[in-house]
Design an enzyme around this catalytic site. Structure first.
Site, PDB file in Angstrom:
ATOM      1  N   GLU A  78      -2.030  -5.219  -3.842  1.00 26.63           N
ATOM      2  CA  GLU A  78      -2.728  -4.714  -2.665  1.00 26.63           C
ATOM      3  C   GLU A  78      -4.193  -5.148  -2.688  1.00 26.63           C
ATOM      4  O   GLU A  78      -4.739  -5.594  -1.677  1.00 26.63           O
ATOM      5  CB  GLU A  78      -2.628  -3.186  -2.678  1.00 26.63           C
TER       6      GLU A  78
ATOM      7  N   HIS B 112       0.841  -1.198   0.000  1.00 26.68           N
ATOM      8  CA  HIS B 112       0.000   0.000   0.000  1.00 26.68           C
ATOM      9  C   HIS B 112       0.879   1.252   0.000  1.00 26.68           C
ATOM     10  O   HIS B 112       0.660   2.183  -0.773  1.00 26.68           O
ATOM     11  CB  HIS B 112      -0.880  -0.050   1.250  1.00 26.68           C
TER      12      HIS B 112
ATOM     13  N   ASN C 259      25.583 -25.088  -8.864  1.00 26.46           N
ATOM     14  CA  ASN C 259      26.827 -25.587  -9.434  1.00 26.46           C
ATOM     15  C   ASN C 259      26.582 -26.402 -10.686  1.00 26.46           C
ATOM     16  O   ASN C 259      27.320 -26.299 -11.662  1.00 26.46           O
ATOM     17  CB  ASN C 259      27.567 -26.461  -8.411  1.00 26.46           C
TER      18      ASN C 259
END
Lengths: 128, 742
Positions: free
Chosen positions: B224, B202, B475
């Site tokens: 929101e 908000h 990896n």
């Protein structure tokens, strides 16, 4: 009393928002501005120093704008203090609740300094 | 409740109305009227004065609309209000006289309908929702009256400092969102968490709209709204909601990053987040269109089960598309690729994905308590069984009952532990997403295959294993899988594959991460290890041993290892994390064809396999995974070195001796290492010898956390009730080492 000298308390949890409002107020000629980051802190400020006008956000942690409004209205000394509620477009439906709780007026984000100034002037006129 | 009281309220409104200065209802006055009308509505309902009630409700609606600035014709609004008040007075008068009202209020209600646009029947619910769907025109006009500032223009002048503040604060707020969303996921009913997430969105929206950052404003606005629905219980917190909020937060973070770049004069990288798609997802969720319930396609299930290949599926899909009549299953059966039975099994799987309503949410704390208590029960039960009085009892029925009790308790323990078990699916899904993101940014094409998604694992373990596994995956993508050209040159498919596989083995859950990349280069690892002094020579080392070298700290700094083996960015960190969870890690690799990391973790963190040791009269538990070796050293192997303390030569390594009896101030049986027992334990990256009197045995124990005040005590990580009913403290090797150095 010179309207431009009134002390305005800006209550909002978002520091940038407080700064935005402070800037807009400055553009409208209001220089005497204090800040509080939520309703609870605002209430402390109100009790410890003289404030003429409150601009508060609705949504805040600890104590929301509407809670602050109700607390102010329930207080004997602060009871009549002008209270401008800042609200978002999406939450406008809540405004009715604030109106019933005795808000002086509300303003929808985002707003320009002209609108803000007008609202403040209008509210200040009615209380004189 | 009386007619009189209602009349007082109505008359109060009338006199207030009379003394209004202009023809304009300001906000405080509207508030006053609304409160009075609420009183009237309440009383009128109790007194069954229906016409009065409808008029009052109509006026409320009118005032609400007027407050929201949605009534353009303020003149007729004013007269309608006046008419309403007098109508209420009339209705009231008539009720007092005759107990009813003949005049009818329909025409008045009609005029209210005209002004508000809300039909009289659709009362309270409408008045609350309509304003949201049709935003008032007024504020928009105010905005457009201001000269349009592009977002770039807004960066100039005094706004710059505001923008900077916004960036800092905005990013802080997004962090807050990320922290709280995890809390919410665990406790979806907690409205406080919803609020702590709602607020930052908000606030971000509010400031963004002032700063003309439209994209940020719109996205924050959508999120929101979504959260508002959650707050109002119109939407429940599902994993989809959580996901989308996280994605939204990511997107906002990236967008704020762009603003920052622009501010610093850098050309910002293009956003690789599809914001419109995100917003669409938000909307879909809000409208109750769930994302997930789109079940997996039959074809996908068949491919996953390994019954058909993707190529076959694609072909069959083409056929099904053309023929239009046939469904994919039918095509595949007709082609002889699958049997009807396999298709029906796949169909069953598909439906079981959708219909899974047989579960209940339970607070994890309750679950933990339950499992804890059951653990206690099991131990108490075994204590009773071992009690001499019970043992000496010869009653056969009693004996049968006791063994019945123990079989029930162990069943109970098994079931209760399984309560906390959840499928590893979610973790795998998160990882698949990670691979997608990583491979995209590395410019590689990687496919993820998951096997054993339904394998269950302790809920508390899930979060813990995530980080080490992510490291392994990172990896695999970064260094394992080759770029496309290299892969083609090596005769492999252009798209690399990473397989995530989970299964149970013994009391452990095994998680394998394999890639079909370039694999580990043994010689290079060896050379580097020798050069760095990690090992002396390669003699006696198995392939496994060699691969395991990459887990050592000396070999795993990025720049050293990346070019050596293509592996090893922080592999020692992975090893440590796995150790901490009492897990193990194994590496299999063939140069040129790929690498597989096999990790194994205990199913639950609530139980530990421990070695019970005795010092004097006290018993302690040493985690078995930390024990390297048990020995009674010869006298010659013990040395006391000035400045370095006591040392024991263990197979050529000089390891410091830590005397448990000194640390815990106990009188031991023996103070000489050659007359007692030495336990060689691993701490973090080092090993030391613990001096104890005796090894009592090995036991699986239920870990009990220490209370808050004891948690800071060094050297002890927890406690447990031993099989004989005594309490033993669980030792923490690294903590003990630190204690001994103080």
């Amino acid at each position: 009393m010179d309207v431009k000298k009134i002390k305005i308390l800006v209550v909002d949890d978002f520091a940038t928002m407080r700064k935005v409002i402070r800037n807009l107020l400055k553009q409208s000629g209001f220089e005497n501005v204090a800040e509080a980051e939520d309703g609870a802190i605002a209430l402390q400020t109100l009790k410890s120093s003289k404030v003429d006008f409150i601009i508060s956000d609705w949504n805040m942690p600890n104590m929301t704008g509407i809670e602050l409004l109700k607390a102010v209205r329930a207080d004997n000394e602060l009871g009549k203090l002008p209270f401008l509620m800042v609200t978002a477009e999406s939450l406008k439906a809540n405004v009715v609740e604030a109106v019933k709780a005795g808000v002086s007026d509300y303003i929808v984000k985002p707003f320009t300094h002209e609108v803000l100034g007008e609202k403040i002037d209008k509210i200040m006129q009615t209380i004189k | 409740m009386s007619y009189e009281k209602v009349l007082n309220v109505i008359d109060g409104m009338a006199s207030k109305f009379l003394f209004l200065e202009g023809r304009d209802i300001d906000i405080p006055t509207a508030g006053y009227f609304l409160n009075q009308l609420d009183l009237i509505i309440k009383d009128a309902e109790e007194l069954k004065m229906d016409p009065l009630c409808s008029v009052a409700k109509g006026l409320s609606r009118l005032l609400e609309k007027s407050i929201l600035g949605e009534i353009k014709d303020t003149g007729s609004m004013f007269t309608t209000l006046e008419k309403g008040i007098t109508t209420m007075q009339d209705v009231h008068k008539s009720f007092v006289k005759s107990g009813g009202y003949e005049g009818g209020v329909e025409s008045f209600m009609g005029s209210i309908y005209q002004l508000t646009g809300v039909p009289p029947m659709a009362e309270s619910t409408q008045s609350k929702h309509v304003p949201r769907e049709e935003p008032a025109k007024e504020p928009h006009q105010e905005v457009s009256a201001e000269p349009e500032k592009g977002p770039d223009k807004g960066i100039e002048g005094q706004d710059e400092s505001l923008l900077r503040d916004f960036i800092v604060e905005g990013l802080e707020y997004i962090n807050e969102i990320e922290v709280n969303i995890l809390n919410l996921e665990q406790d979806p009913e907690n409205k406080e968490y919803v609020n702590t997430i709602f607020r930052p969105f908000h606030s971000i929206k509010g400031v963004a709209s002032f700063l003309n950052l439209e994209k940020i404003r719109d996205l924050a606005h959508n999120l929101e709204n979504l959260l508002d629905k959650v707050r109002n219980n119109e939407l429940s917190v599902t994993p989809q909601v959580i996901d989308i909020i996280l994605d939204g937060a990511d997107a906002l973070k990236a967008m704020i990053g762009q603003v920052q770049d622009r501010l610093e004069g850098k050309t910002s990288a293009a956003l690789d987040i599809d914001v419109p798609a995100l917003e669409k997802r938000v909307k879909n969720i809000q409208e109750g269109k769930h994302e997930q319930p789109e079940p997996k396609k039959i074809g996908t299930i068949l491919v996953e089960d390994g019954l058909i290949s993707e190529d076959v599926l694609e072909e069959a899909l083409e056929v099904a598309k053309i023929s239009n009549e046939q469904r994919i299953g039918e095509v595949l059966i007709a082609e002889g690729k699958v049997t009807p039975k396999q298709v029906s099994q796949a169909l069953r799987k598909q439906t079981s994905q959708v219909v899974d309503t047989t579960s209940t949410r339970v607070d994890t704390r309750k679950l933990d308590d339950l499992i804890d208590m059951v653990g206690e029960l099991v131990i108490t039960q075994s204590m009773i069984r071992q009690n001499p009085i019970v043992q000496s009892n010869t009653d056969r029925k009693f004996f049968r009952d006791i063994s019945q009790l123990s079989s029930i308790t162990s069943e109970l323990q098994r079931t209760s532990t399984s309560l906390r078990m959840i499928p590893i699916k979610q973790t795998f899904q998160r990882m698949s997403r990670l691979v997608r993101d990583l491979s995209k940014s590395a410019g590689k094409s990687v496919n993820v295959v998951t096997v054993g998604e339904d394998t269950e694992i302790d809920k508390n373990m899930v979060e813990e294993i995530y980080n080490p596994l992510v490291h392994l995956i990172r990896n695999a993508v970064d260094h394992g899988i080759e770029v496309a050209e290299e892969r083609i040159k090596a005769g492999k498919k252009e798209t690399g594959t990473i397989q995530l596989k989970a299964y149970h083995k013994g009391g452990n859950v095994m998680i394998e991460i394999s890639d079909d990349g370039k694999g580990l280069h043994k010689e290079k690892i060896l050379n580097k290890a020798i050069a760095n002094g990690v090992i002396d020579s390669a003699s006696g080392l198995s392939d496994q041993d060699i691969f395991r070298l990459i887990l050592l700290p000396g070999l795993s700094t990025a720049e050293k290892v990346t070019d050596v083996s293509g592996r090893g960015v922080g592999m020692d960190v992975v090893k440590q994390a796995v150790d901490k969870l009492r897990g193990k890690i194994e590496i299999n690799s063939h140069y040129g064809t790929g690498t597989t990391f096999v990790t194994s973790f205990p199913l639950t963190m609530a139980i530990i396999d421990g070695m019970i040791v005795r010092v004097g009269r006290e018993k302690y538990i040493v985690p078995t995974t930390a024990i390297r070796r048990l020995l009674r050293p010869d006298k010659e192997l013990y040395n006391s070195v000035i400045g370095r303390g006591e040392i024991i030569n263990v197979m050529g390594n000089l390891l410091p001796l830590v005397r448990l009896h000194d640390l815990f101030d106990i009188e031991p049986d023996s103070r000489n290492p050659w007359e007692a027992t030495v336990v060689v334990v691993d701490g973090e990256n080092r090993a030391k010898c613990l001096l104890v009197d005796e090894i009592i045995g090995q036991e699986e124990v239920v870990i009990k956390g220490l209370s808050e005040s004891l948690r800071k005590v060094k050297g002890v990580s927890g406690g447990a009730i031993l099989g004989d009913g005594n309490i033993g403290l669980i030792l923490d090797p690294e903590g003990l080492f630190e204690l001994s150095e103080m």
